[in-house]
Motif scaffolding. Structure first.
Motif, PDB file in Angstrom:
ATOM      1  N   ALA A 158      -1.475   7.271   3.059  1.00 44.26           N
ATOM      2  CA  ALA A 158      -0.015   7.225   2.978  1.00 44.26           C
ATOM      3  C   ALA A 158       0.543   8.636   3.013  1.00 44.26           C
ATOM      4  O   ALA A 158      -0.089   9.599   2.586  1.00 44.26           O
ATOM      5  CB  ALA A 158       0.416   6.517   1.692  1.00 44.26           C
ATOM      6  N   PHE A 159       1.758   8.759   3.529  1.00 42.34           N
ATOM      7  CA  PHE A 159       2.393  10.062   3.631  1.00 42.34           C
ATOM      8  C   PHE A 159       2.525  10.675   2.236  1.00 42.34           C
ATOM      9  O   PHE A 159       3.027  10.036   1.321  1.00 42.34           O
ATOM     10  CB  PHE A 159       3.772   9.911   4.284  1.00 42.34           C
ATOM     11  N   GLY A 160       2.047  11.892   2.091  1.00 41.62           N
ATOM     12  CA  GLY A 160       2.123  12.575   0.807  1.00 41.62           C
ATOM     13  C   GLY A 160       0.914  12.319  -0.063  1.00 41.62           C
ATOM     14  O   GLY A 160       0.813  12.868  -1.150  1.00 41.62           O
ATOM     15  N   LYS A 161      -0.027  11.522   0.410  1.00 41.09           N
ATOM     16  CA  LYS A 161      -1.243  11.244  -0.366  1.00 41.09           C
ATOM     17  C   LYS A 161      -2.465  11.762   0.388  1.00 41.09           C
ATOM     18  O   LYS A 161      -2.492  11.769   1.600  1.00 41.09           O
ATOM     19  CB  LYS A 161      -1.422   9.730  -0.559  1.00 41.09           C
ATOM     20  N   GLY A 162      -3.465  12.145  -0.297  1.00 43.40           N
ATOM     21  CA  GLY A 162      -4.732  12.505   0.314  1.00 43.40           C
ATOM     22  C   GLY A 162      -4.809  13.902   0.901  1.00 43.40           C
ATOM     23  O   GLY A 162      -5.795  14.272   1.477  1.00 43.40           O
ATOM     24  N   GLY A 163      -3.757  14.670   0.790  1.00 42.98           N
ATOM     25  CA  GLY A 163      -3.763  16.023   1.324  1.00 42.98           C
ATOM     26  C   GLY A 163      -4.287  17.023   0.306  1.00 42.98           C
ATOM     27  O   GLY A 163      -4.690  16.671  -0.804  1.00 42.98           O
ATOM     28  N   LYS A 164      -4.291  18.289   0.680  1.00 39.52           N
ATOM     29  CA  LYS A 164      -4.738  19.325  -0.240  1.00 39.52           C
ATOM     30  C   LYS A 164      -3.682  19.559  -1.287  1.00 39.52           C
ATOM     31  O   LYS A 164      -2.495  19.561  -1.012  1.00 39.52           O
ATOM     32  CB  LYS A 164      -4.994  20.620   0.529  1.00 39.52           C
TER      33      LYS A 164
END
Length: 166
Positions: A158-164
């Motif tokens: 999801a957008f905003g999830k799972g990134g650094k």
């Protein structure tokens, strides 16, 4: 009056030879959806042109069956044997119509590739090593059970999830 006889895939499985051009045109006995490959390809071209379906599932499905037949069919790269597997049974109907059903197929592009490979491997295993000559319907039914798991593994974060984290 009805006439009973072995299907082309059963003849092929028992070591006999089949008439591939007759199978392609549909001049063989069989059930609807497995007798005229040319009619199914015309329908598939229409569905692709109208963007009703994508090439991902059917292309991966058919390619996987071809690769599996070459590797494990016992005939090597015999074009007549490969064409007989492509034109025989319900592979074309299953690949172009049944496997691309919106309700039972994956939505993600990666999931569609995984689904096509699973379908191809299972169809080839059922055809080459199973008791019956056909395996398309069994492969589709079994892979439909795997779709939720395929979707879970191949979905985008999801957008905003799972990134650094900053």
């Amino acid at each position: 009056d009805g006439v009973s006889g072995a299907t082309p895939l059963a003849v092929l499985k028992s070591g006999g030879t089949v008439d591939v051009p007759a199978m392609f045109v549909g001049n063989i006995p069989g059930t609807i959806g497995e007798v005229s490959v040319i009619a199914l390809l015309i329908g598939a071209a229409y569905l692709l042109a109208k963007k009703v379906i994508s090439i991902r599932i059917p292309g991966t499905y058919i390619l996987t069956v071809v690769v599996f037949a070459i590797l494990f069919g016992g005939h090597g790269f015999d074009l007549n044997y490969i064409a007989a597997h492509l034109c025989g049974g319900g592979l074309m109907l299953g690949a172009w119509v049944m496997a691309t059903d919106y309700v039972t197929s994956p939505i993600t592009p990666k999931g569609q590739y995984v689904y096509g490979v699973c379908l191809g491997v299972l169809t080839a295993v059922f055809r080459l090593f199973g008791g019956s000559a056909e395996g398309v319907s069994y492969a589709i039914i079994f892979c439909n059970l795997l779709v939720p798991m395929i979707e879970r593994v191949t979905r985008h974060p999801a957008f905003g999830k799972g990134g650094k984290k900053a």
